[in-house]
Design a protein around this motif. Structure first.
Motif, mmCIF file in Angstrom:
data_model
loop_
_atom_site.group_PDB
_atom_site.id
_atom_site.type_symbol
_atom_site.label_atom_id
_atom_site.label_comp_id
_atom_site.label_asym_id
_atom_site.label_seq_id
_atom_site.Cartn_x
_atom_site.Cartn_y
_atom_site.Cartn_z
ATOM 1 N N GLY A 159 0.773 -1.290 0.127
ATOM 2 C CA GLY A 159 0.111 0.067 -0.049
ATOM 3 C C GLY A 159 0.775 1.266 -0.022
ATOM 4 N N ILE A 160 2.269 1.154 -0.488
ATOM 5 C CA ILE A 160 2.871 2.334 -0.374
ATOM 6 C C ILE A 160 3.101 2.869 -1.721
ATOM 7 N N ALA A 161 2.972 4.232 -1.960
ATOM 8 C CA ALA A 161 3.062 4.895 -3.301
ATOM 9 C C ALA A 161 4.431 4.521 -3.883
ATOM 10 N N PHE A 162 4.336 3.971 -5.210
ATOM 11 C CA PHE A 162 5.492 3.516 -5.974
ATOM 12 C C PHE A 162 5.612 4.500 -7.100
ATOM 13 N N VAL A 163 6.889 5.344 -7.195
ATOM 14 C CA VAL A 163 7.351 6.251 -8.093
ATOM 15 C C VAL A 163 8.249 5.587 -9.040
ATOM 16 N N PHE A 164 7.901 5.007 -10.124
ATOM 17 C CA PHE A 164 8.688 4.046 -11.037
ATOM 18 C C PHE A 164 9.135 4.953 -12.498
ATOM 19 N N ALA A 165 10.265 4.842 -12.580
ATOM 20 C CA ALA A 165 10.771 5.561 -13.757
ATOM 21 C C ALA A 165 11.141 4.349 -14.974
ATOM 22 N N THR A 166 11.059 4.586 -16.005
ATOM 23 C CA THR A 166 11.203 3.798 -17.212
ATOM 24 C C THR A 166 11.184 4.403 -18.537
ATOM 25 N N GLN A 167 11.720 3.558 -19.427
ATOM 26 C CA GLN A 167 11.674 4.139 -20.796
ATOM 27 C C GLN A 167 10.948 3.202 -21.738
ATOM 28 N N ASP A 168 10.283 2.281 -20.902
ATOM 29 C CA ASP A 168 9.593 1.193 -21.681
ATOM 30 C C ASP A 168 8.003 1.466 -21.632
ATOM 31 N N GLN A 169 7.365 1.921 -22.783
ATOM 32 C CA GLN A 169 5.912 2.187 -22.671
ATOM 33 C C GLN A 169 5.239 1.180 -22.410
ATOM 34 N N GLN A 170 5.511 -0.012 -22.831
ATOM 35 C CA GLN A 170 4.756 -1.254 -22.664
ATOM 36 C C GLN A 170 4.727 -1.455 -21.150
ATOM 37 N N GLU A 171 5.840 -1.432 -20.617
ATOM 38 C CA GLU A 171 6.043 -1.488 -18.828
ATOM 39 C C GLU A 171 5.293 -0.677 -18.242
ATOM 40 N N ALA A 172 5.257 0.556 -18.532
ATOM 41 C CA ALA A 172 4.372 1.879 -18.230
ATOM 42 C C ALA A 172 2.960 1.447 -18.188
ATOM 43 N N LEU A 173 2.534 1.015 -19.337
ATOM 44 C CA LEU A 173 1.123 0.778 -19.599
ATOM 45 C C LEU A 173 0.328 -0.401 -18.810
ATOM 46 N N THR A 174 1.170 -1.401 -18.647
ATOM 47 C CA THR A 174 0.847 -2.651 -17.954
ATOM 48 C C THR A 174 1.018 -2.501 -16.507
ATOM 49 N N MET A 175 1.824 -1.582 -15.933
ATOM 50 C CA MET A 175 1.975 -1.726 -14.393
ATOM 51 C C MET A 175 1.370 -0.417 -13.917
ATOM 52 N N SER A 176 1.165 0.663 -14.489
ATOM 53 C CA SER A 176 0.740 1.940 -13.738
ATOM 54 C C SER A 176 -0.705 2.254 -13.315
ATOM 55 N N ASP A 177 -0.909 2.905 -12.371
ATOM 56 C CA ASP A 177 -2.135 3.435 -12.150
ATOM 57 C C ASP A 177 -2.129 4.718 -12.854
ATOM 58 N N ARG A 178 -0.994 5.605 -13.074
ATOM 59 C CA ARG A 178 -1.178 6.812 -13.616
ATOM 60 C C ARG A 178 0.220 6.834 -14.157
ATOM 61 N N ILE A 179 0.535 7.371 -15.345
ATOM 62 C CA ILE A 179 1.672 7.698 -16.133
ATOM 63 C C ILE A 179 1.845 9.236 -16.412
ATOM 64 N N ALA A 180 3.162 9.641 -16.066
ATOM 65 C CA ALA A 180 3.543 10.782 -16.354
ATOM 66 C C ALA A 180 4.695 10.933 -17.379
ATOM 67 N N VAL A 181 4.195 11.231 -18.856
ATOM 68 C CA VAL A 181 4.726 11.214 -19.826
ATOM 69 C C VAL A 181 6.041 12.565 -20.006
#
Ligand code: ADP
Ligand code: MG
Lengths: 313, 365
Positions: free
Chosen positions: B194-216
């Protein structure tokens, strides 16, 4: 087919032969160095050992008569009357002083050397080379000259006293020469590079991101130093401490010049037995004792360090 | 649950950061803002060098912004040093302490916080169980694999129960299969802690499948923040539309507007109905259509745009058909392959092109 097989097996034979020849050749190559080490290190040691179990000649040298009197005399001395046996206070005092001053030298060089090494290791690479070069400059002149330079600074009419009197801090020159402090100062100065260089080598390999990880996990500066920097610099600290300790314990020139007779160290004592006192067996026994002391200290030091590392796990 | 949870766990407000000066000046972040909610999986997505690491380091406390502020809940923590921020980082190279065992690594943060021994050993055991590394507790960190190192780094950063966990491209060094596995694992960890995760990635597929929200992000700018669905189907501009998934771009002029859709006339003369979103509905515009929303039919079917197949690239699940409209526009259609028979379209064939309803989306820039 048959010819191919023989040629193949002869090829592998060739290889094995070449291999064994290579091994033998490499041994041959190292032979001069090994011989030099054997003759240079073990030879004199053997001579010392034999010498320590003989009786002293009247004017130096030895008489070929076995005895353990020299070993006895390293720690005990005959009383004035000849029947009471006492501890050889002078020897024990010098032993104790040697160990104490050497340990203090390690502490002082570490306290000064660690920040220095850290500073150098965190400079950009080209600058680092320059700093390291500066650190090694004292090595270029003879040990004696450097020690005499310090002597000039601290003796009765030396630079420091003259200056202090001129300014008016003191009216009488301070006794700095021939004190343990003088020996410590000289040894710390002379052996500082022996501490800085290994420390630098290990700090330079640091992954400084580990320090960030430490701060990120709530460690303050001191905790980062104590829990991350020090353990990672461990090998450098061990190497530097051993180099400085062993060099200090066996130092002759610096304690002789700056400590005089008042603050003599063990190497001076050994030298004295071989020269003025003309007691070679005692000198030899003392020298072997020094060697043993160094060996024991090294083993203890390395043991505790290994244990501490295992503890940290 | 009596306590009122603040609406945001972490907030960055108008952050700018310049590295170097004069000739070597790099504007790493330019007026970047974001609000991270408690208990969300928030992803910073952008190409290498866009400022993800700098932004995370700003939140962790390793960089100080030139302007702007960082908030933890309602508290301004812009000047607080990293060791006094209840925020932990999983570093890109994991940065595990090589002189400490797995368990001692995990215990580190708790020890520094001065927690009692019992609590430390309990928490360490719980964390190691959480990341499934119980049996490695006493291993040295150089004796475990890359993905195990990542698990340890996660346990170490989660053990002090931070307000937010920052993850800087933690999966980049893993091969494809492990990467997929760890993606699921990260999602699970986020949900369980239940901790907020701030996750940096270059992989759009990864971002789409994992995130509640995405910052581009791009070149130090925050381009768009939204749910994966928002980002994918309603990209704000050309950069987002092309960086996330693939897009066909078309120029056109607005003919008429009805509510939030507009009829747009392409240079070839075809009229396409497109969603407007945040775009200004006037003059010449760009609109985007995803390749999977392009349909091909028989040549000449009413309501389709006549086109020629210039290339057909087979890629397993589907075929990418490169097309040229009779007006000259080029586009790609992604057609799912049927269970039997070869590809329905081949190079040189003629076809009629149609966009799915709602597929065309007008871009804001
Ligand atoms: N310490 C620094 N000194 C100079 N430039 C930096 C520094 N850190 C980052 N930059 C520059 O800032 C920009 C953003 O970098 P970074 O945040 O690492 O991007 P990302 O993590 O998205 O790849 C890059 O152009 C990078 O070169
Ligand atoms: Mg980065």
């Amino acid at each position: 087919m048959a010819t191919m097989e023989t040629s193949a097996s002869s090829a592998s034979n060739h290889e094995a032969l070449a291999n064994s020849r290579r091994t033998r050749n490499s041994w041959l190559l190292s032979l001069p160095a090994v011989l030099l080490l054997l003759i240079g290190a073990s030879g004199p040691l053997l001579v010392l050992l034999v010498c320590s179990f003989l009786e002293p000649g009247d004017y130096g040298g030895v008489i070929w008569k076995p005895g353990i009197e020299a070993w006895f005399k390293t720690i005990f001395s005959d009383g004035i009357g000849g029947d009471a046996i006492q501890l050889a206070d002078a020897h024990l005092l010098i032993f104790w002083r040697s160990v104490k001053v050497s340990l203090l030298t390690v502490l002082v060089t570490f306290a000064l050397g660690f920040p220095t090494a850290y500073f150098i290791a965190t400079r950009p690479r080209p600058q680092r080379t320059v700093w390291l070069f500066l650190i090694t400059i004292p090595f270029w002149s003879s040990l004696l000259i450097r020690t005499i330079a310090i002597l000039e600074m601290i003796r009765g009419e030396g630079v420091i006293n003259t200056l202090a009197i001129w300014i008016g801090f003191i009216d009488q020159p301070m006794q700095m020469l021939h004190t343990e402090g003088a020996v410590l100062l000289g040894m710390a100065y002379v052996y500082l590079p022996l501490m800085v260089l290994p420390l630098h080598a290990s700090i330079e390999r640091f992954d400084f991101r580990l320090l960030e990880a430490g701060y990120d996990l709530y460690a303050n500066r001191w905790q980062v130093f104590r829990r991350i920097v020090l353990p990672l610099a461990g090998p450098g600290i061990v190497a530097g401490s051993i180099l400085v300790f062993v060099s200090s314990l066996g130092a002759y020139v610096t304690p002789r010049v700056l400590g005089g007779d008042e603050s003599a160290m063990i190497a001076s004592l050994i030298g004295y037995q071989f020269s003025q006192a003309e007691n070679w067996p005692l000198g030899a026994a003392l020298a072997i004792l020094l060697l043993a002391a160094v060996a024991i200290v090294l083993v203890i030091f390395i043991r505790t360090l290994c244990a501490e590392r295992a503890d940290d796990r | 649950m009596a306590g009122k949870q603040p609406a945001t766990a972490i907030e960055a407000r108008g952050i700018s950061k310049v590295f170097g000066s004069g000739q070597n000046e790099t504007r790493a972040l330019d007026d970047v803002s974001m609000q991270i909610r408690p208990n969300e999986f928030f992803t910073l997505l952008g190409p290498s060098g866009c400022g993800k690491t700098t932004l995370l380091r700003m939140v962790a406390g390793f960089e100080v912004p030139n302007s702007g502020a960082v908030f933890l809940g309602d508290e301004d923590i812009t000047g607080t040093p990293p060791n006094r921020r209840p925020v932990n980082t999983v570093f890109q190279n994991h940065a595990l302490f090589p002189h400490l065992s797995v368990a001692r690594n995990v215990a580190f943060g708790l020890e520094m916080l001065g927690k009692p021994r019992k609590e430390i050993s309990d928490t360490v055991a719980r964390m190691l169980a959480l990341v499934r590394m119980e049996q490695f507790a006493n291993q040295a960190t150089n004796q475990i694999s890359k993905s195990q190192k990542l698990r340890v780094a996660l346990a170490r950063a989660l053990a002090p129960r931070p307000e937010a966990l920052l993850l800087d491209e933690p999966l980049i060094a893993l091969d494809h299969k492990l990467r997929k596995e760890m993606q699921l694992e990260l999602k699970r960890l986020q949900a369980e802690t239940g901790i907020a995760f701030v996750f940096a990635t270059q992989d759009q597929q990864e971002a789409l499948t994992m995130s509640d929200r995405i910052a581009v992000m791009n070149a130090g700018h925050m381009i768009q923040i939204g749910s994966p669905e928002d980002i994918y189907s309603r990209p704000s501009g050309r950069f987002v539309a092309s960086f996330i998934g693939e897009s066909n771009f078309f120029e056109g002029t607005v003919q008429s507007v009805k509510g939030d859709v507009a009829d747009i006339r392409m240079p070839s003369g075809h009229i396409v109905t497109a969603r407007l979103g945040a775009a200004k509905p006037e003059g010449s515009v760009t609109f985007a259509v995803r390749p999977e929303h392009v349909r091909l039919e028989q040549f000449g079917v009413a309501g389709t745009m006549p086109a020629k197949v210039t290339q057909a690239v087979y890629s397993g699940t589907d075929t990418h058909c490169h097309l040229e409209l009779d007006g000259g526009e080029r586009l790609v259609a992604r057609l799912q392959n049927a269970a039997s028979g070869g590809p329905a379209y081949d190079k040189g064939m003629r076809a009629g092109v149609r966009f799915d309803e709602g597929a065309a989306h007008v871009l804001a820039d």
